[in-house]
Design a protein around this motif. Structure first.
Motif, PDB file in Angstrom:
ATOM      1  N   HIS A  42       0.858  -1.190   0.000  1.00 33.67           N
ATOM      2  CA  HIS A  42       0.000   0.000   0.000  1.00 33.67           C
ATOM      3  C   HIS A  42       0.888   1.232   0.000  1.00 33.67           C
ATOM      4  O   HIS A  42       2.086   1.140   0.273  1.00 33.67           O
ATOM      5  CB  HIS A  42      -0.842   0.065   1.285  1.00 33.67           C
ATOM      6  N   HIS A  48      -2.263  -3.329  -3.583  1.00 33.25           N
ATOM      7  CA  HIS A  48      -3.672  -3.209  -3.196  1.00 33.25           C
ATOM      8  C   HIS A  48      -4.584  -3.276  -4.420  1.00 33.25           C
ATOM      9  O   HIS A  48      -5.616  -3.921  -4.414  1.00 33.25           O
ATOM     10  CB  HIS A  48      -3.857  -1.881  -2.441  1.00 33.25           C
ATOM     11  N   CYS A  63      -4.229   2.884  -4.923  1.00 38.48           N
ATOM     12  CA  CYS A  63      -3.215   2.344  -4.011  1.00 38.48           C
ATOM     13  C   CYS A  63      -2.555   1.095  -4.618  1.00 38.48           C
ATOM     14  O   CYS A  63      -3.264   0.226  -5.111  1.00 38.48           O
ATOM     15  CB  CYS A  63      -3.882   2.008  -2.678  1.00 38.48           C
TER      16      CYS A  63
HETATM   17 ZN   LIG Z   1      -4.043   0.361   0.062  1.00 36.32          ZN
END
Ligand SMILES: [Zn+2]
Length: 205
Positions: free
Chosen positions: A70, A174, A182
């Protein structure tokens, strides 16, 4: 009497082996543990599953299937924890198990056994959350941060504690799990840093 002594010896050996595994799992994470410095929320929570489990789902490390990168949108893991424990009716901890600073320091924020929410794959989460500090859809990670992120992925691939993370294919972002910017690596402004990171992982394998 002899039989009982044998039983005791077997039990003793099993305990010793289990302790050895336990120590290995918790001793070899290449990160500085700051978990005790971060605020947590013991509940109650408005979410039914969190309330039922009195926190995150607890997982054995062998259940972890993938690592998920992330970007954290912040340089401050302490403030990020304060934000998330109050989000949406309360959460037990920050959503980043591991936090990698822009200078490449690797911090452990939460125990790996906590199946925390981070990538929208459900309550019983089987992914290892790694947050790279910064707003990485607006700029690329620094060299030191990319190196640290690659090194940590290689540790995860080689770790006997997480046998299902066994190749670079198990290292994800992500946005591989849900539509999101992300960890930022696909935006024009970020200069598309995903290939750069994966090349560094490949080079270390
Ligand atoms: Zn994330």
């Amino acid at each position: 009497m002899e039989a009982i002594r044998n039983q005791l010896e077997i039990a003793h050996a099993a305990t010793g082996a289990a302790l050895k595994i336990y120590r290995k799992v918790y001793a070899d994470i290449p990160a500085r543990d700051i978990s005790s410095e971060l605020v947590t929320n013991p509940g109650p929570y408005t979410n039914n599953k969190l309330q039922r489990d009195r926190g995150w789902w607890q997982r054995e490390l062998y259940r972890i299937t993938d690592l998920t990168y992330h970007h954290t949108l912040s340089d401050n893991p302490w403030a990020t924890a304060r934000h998330y424990i109050n989000k949406g009716g309360g959460r037990p901890t920050t959503p980043y198990t591991i936090w990698i600073t822009q200078t490449g320091e690797v911090l452990q924020c939460v125990a790996l056994t906590e199946g925390l929410w981070h990538d929208h794959t459900g309550h019983e989460n089987v992914h290892l959350s790694v947050g790279l500090a910064g707003t990485l859809h607006l700029y690329s990670p620094a060299d030191a941060q990319l190196d640290a992120a690659a090194k940590f992925a290689v540790w995860a691939i080689r770790s006997e504690s997480m046998p299902l993370i066994n190749s670079i294919d198990r290292i994800t972002g992500h946005r591989d799990w849900i539509a999101t910017t992300c960890p930022g690596w696909s935006s024009e402004a970020s200069n598309h840093w995903k290939p750069e990171l994966y090349a560094r992982i490949e080079a270390l394998l």
